[in-house]
Write an enzyme that holds these catalytic residues in place. Structure first.
Site, PDB file in Angstrom:
ATOM      1  CB  CYS A  85      -0.979  -0.033   1.176  1.00  0.00           C
ATOM      2  SG  CYS A  85      -2.393   1.074   0.937  1.00  0.00           S
ATOM      3  CG  HIS A 181      -3.723  -3.637   3.354  1.00  0.00           C
ATOM      4  ND1 HIS A 181      -2.706  -3.149   4.157  1.00  0.00           N
ATOM      5  CD2 HIS A 181      -4.348  -2.547   2.843  1.00  0.00           C
ATOM      6  CE1 HIS A 181      -2.724  -1.825   4.127  1.00  0.00           C
ATOM      7  NE2 HIS A 181      -3.709  -1.433   3.340  1.00  0.00           N
ATOM      8  CD  GLU A 183      -1.421  -6.103   5.711  1.00  0.00           C
ATOM      9  OE1 GLU A 183      -1.633  -4.912   5.973  1.00  0.00           O
ATOM     10  OE2 GLU A 183      -1.023  -6.491   4.590  1.00  0.00           O
TER      11      GLU A 183
END
EC number: 6.3.5.2
Length: 525
Positions: A85, A181, A183
Site C-alpha cells: 500500500c 493488503h 496481511e
C-alpha cells in the site's frame, strides 16, 4: 539447536493500523521479524542485518510535503523489498516512478485484481480465471492515492479497473509492490504471498516455532540469570503464567512467585491459581491475602481513574514488602510482550530495539535495584498462548476472555465494597458457565458482568424486595479497537437472568448492554 534469529525480516512502520498484523503473519509463517519506525538509520539496518525488508502501509499521502520515506539504504542493501500500500507508493516515488493523489477514485474494501504477468511473489496463486484465461485474485484494498507510473526496471504485475498498477515487480532486484493488503484475511491468498516473500524470495528458514522459541528462551534465561534467584509477580493471567513456566523450566526452585489476592478476582480464581501452579506444577509461591488492604484503600472512592491508581499503588507496596523477604533475589521477571515494546518505542529516535524497558506492573519502585528479566518481550500475545500450550498450561486458561488489570475494581461501578464484589463474582460465574454450556463462549470475544450501584424493586414469592442491578456485556471484535455488541439469543439471556436472580440473593434485576464501541468502551469504567 537452530538459531531462531538467524533469518529475519525487518518491517518498517509508516503508521498503518495493519502493521502489527504483517509482523504476526510473518511470524506465523515461521520467520522472526521486528517492527521499527520508518526513520531508522542505515547503521541500525546494517546491525540488524535482515534477509528482507517490508515497507508497511500508512495513512499519509506520498504526494504531501514531508511525508515519511523509506531510508535510501533500503534499496541498496542488496536484500528483497516488499512494499505494501503506502509502502509500494513510497518505493515507486523514491525509485523514479510517479504517484498521484486520489480524487474520489480510491479503493476501499473488497477488490478483484487481474494478473498481467508471472511474478515470484504470486507463483501458483489464483482465486479465479477471467474469460481471457487471466488469473484473478480476491484482495482487500484501502487506498486513495495510486501509482501512475512505475520506476524503470519494474513491470506491472496486476491491475484493477481503476488502478493500473495494483502490483509491480522488479524481479532482478527482487523489489515488489502491492497496492492491497496481503496481511488481512479478506485477501484470500495473502498468507501464500507473504510466505513466497519470506521463504522463497528472501530465503529464510521457518525456524520460528513454539518448541524452538521455548528452547531458545530457556537457554537465554540460564545464561542471563546464572545461579541467581528471581522474583515474579504472578497474577494468573496469560503473560505472567507463561513467564512462570519458562523460568520454572530454566531455573527451577530459584524462582519465587508472589501471588497477591486483592479480593478483586473472579470466583475461586485465587484457589485455582494456587492449585495449578503450586500443587500441580510445583512452583514456589508466596500467597498474599490482601483483600482487606485493597478494599480499605479504596473506601469511599468512586472515580475509576483514582481506583486504578490505588490498586496499582497498593500492589507495588505489597510486592515491595514481599520482595524484601527474598533477600537473595537479584532479578525481577515481568510479562512484557512485544506490543508493549512497540508502544514504548515511537518514532524518530525510539526504534523498537533500543527502547527502555516497559514496566507492565504499574511502576515498581526504583530502589528495588533488581535486574530485569523479560522472556516474552519478542512475542505477540497469540505466540505467548501457543508457547503456554507447549509448556503444558491448560487451553481454557490461556484462551479465556481478557480480564482488566484492576479486576472487579473497575467492574463494580462507583465505590468498591466486599458485598458488591461477592455478588458480582457469583453473577459473572453464572453468565460464563451458561456461555460455555450453550457453546457461545468462543463465539464472543469478551463477556462479563458489571455491578451497578442501583437498587431496583423485585418480587419474590409473595414479597417485594429492593435489591441490586447487574448488567451483562458481550462483544464481538477482531482487535478490541472497535466492537459490536453480541446478538446473543433471547432464550439464552432469559436463562442467565433467571439463574442470577434466583441463585444470587441480593440481585433483583439483570439488564443487557447493547452499546457498540465506539461510542461506548468495552469496559464500563
Amino acid at each position: 539447536m537452530s538459531d531462531i534469529h538467524e533469518h529475519k525480516i525487518l518491517i518498517l512502520d509508516f503508521g498503518s493500523q495493519y502493521t502489527q498484523l504483517i509482523a504476526r503473519r510473518i511470524r506465523e509463517i515461521g520467520v522472526y521479524c521486528e517492527l521499527w519506525a520508518w526513520d531508522v538509520t542505515e547503521a541500525q539496518i546494517r546491525e540488524f542485518a535482515p534477509n528482507g525488508i517490508i515497507l508497511a502501509g500508512g495513512p499519509e499521502s506520498v504526494t504531501a510535503e514531508n511525508s515519511p520515506r523509506a531510508p535510501e539504504y533500503v534499496f541498496t542493501a542488496g536484500v528483497p523489498v516488499l512494499g505494501i500500500c503506502y509502502g509500494m507508493q513510497t518505493m515507486s516515488e523514491q525509485l523514479g516512478g510517479k504517484v498521484i493523489q486520489g480524487v474520489g477514485e480510491g479503493e476501499f474494501g473488497y477488490a478483484q485484481i487481474e494478473m498481467l504477468t508471472d511474478s515470484l511473489l504470486f507463483k501458483g496463486i489464483e482465486d479465479a480465471v477471467n474469460s481471457e484465461g487471466k488469473p484473478l485474485l480476491d484482495v482487500w484494498m484501502s487506498h486513495g492515492d495510486k501509482v501512475s507510473a512505475i520506476p524503470e526496471g519494474f513491470v506491472a504485475v496486476a491491475k484493477t479497473d481503476t488502478c493500473p498498477f495494483a502490483a509491480m515487480a522488479n524481479e532482478e532486484k527482487q523489489f515488489f509492490g502491492v497496492q492491497f493488503h496481503p496481511e488481512v484475511t479478506h485477501t484470500r491468498q495473502g498468507m501464500r504471498m507473504l510466505s513466497h516473500f519470506a521463504l522463497d524470495i528472501c530465503g529464510c528458514a521457518a525456524n520460528w516455532k513454539p518448541s524452538s522459541i521455548i528452547e531458545d528462551a530457556i537457554e537465554r534465561l540460564k545464561k542471563q540469570i546464572g545461579d541467581d534467584e528471581v522474583i515474579l509477580g504472578l497474577s494468573g493471567g496469560v503473560d505472567s503464567s507463561v513467564v512462570a513456566m519458562l523460568l520454572h523450566r530454566a531455573i527451577g526452585k530459584k524462582l519465587t512467585c508472589v501471588f497477591v489476592d486483592n479480593g478483586l478476582l473472579r470466583l475461586n480464581e485465587a484457589e485455582q491459581v494456587m492449585e495449578m501452579f503450586g500443587d500441580h506444577f510445583g512452583l514456589n509461591i508466596i500467597h498474599v491475602d490482601a483483600e482487606n488492604r485493597f478494599l480499605d484503600a479504596m473506601k469511599g472512592e468512586a472515580d475509576p481513574e483514582a481506583k486504578r491508581k490505588i490498586i496499582g499503588r497498593v500492589f507495588v507496596e505489597i510486592f515491595d514488602e514481599e520482595s524484601k523477604k527474598c533477600a537473595n533475589a537479584k532479578w525481577l521477571a515481568q510479562g512484557t510482550i512485544y506490543p508493549d515494546v512497540i508502544e514504548s518505542a515511537g518514532s524518530a529516535t525510539g526504534k523498537a530495539h533500543v527502547i527502555k524497558s516497559h514496566h507492565n506492573v504499574g511502576g515498581l519502585p526504583d530502589h528495588m535495584e533488581l535486574g530485569l528479566v523479560e522472556p516474552l518481550r519478542e512475542l505477540f500475545k497469540d505466540e505467548v498462548r501457543k508457547i503456554g500450550l507447549e509448556l503444558g498450561l491448560p487451553y481454557n486458561m490461556l484462551y479465556r476472555h481478557p480480564f482488566p488489570g484492576p479486576g472487579l475494581g473497575v467492574r463494580v461501578l462507583g465505590e468498591v465494597k466486599k458485598e458488591y464484589c461477592d455478588l458480582l463474582r457469583r453473577a459473572d460465574a453464572i453468565f460464563i458457565e451458561e456461555l460455555h454450556k450453550a457453546d457461545l463462549y468462543n463465539k464472543v470475544s469478551q463477556a462479563f458482568t458489571v455491578f451497578l450501584p442501583v437498587r431496583s424493586v423485585g418480587v419474590m414469592g409473595d414479597g417485594r424486595k429492593y435489591d441490586w442491578v447487574v448488567s451483562l456485556r458481550a462483544v464481538e471484535t477482531v482487535d478490541f479497537m472497535t466492537a459490536h455488541w453480541a446478538h446473543l439469543p433471547y432464550d439464552f439471556l432469559g436463562r442467565v437472568s433467571n439463574r442470577i436472580i434466583n441463585e444470587v440473593d441480593g440481585i433483583s434485576r439483570v439488564v443487557y448492554d447493547i452499546s457498540g464501541k465506539p461510542p461506548a468502551t468495552i469496559e464500563w469504567e
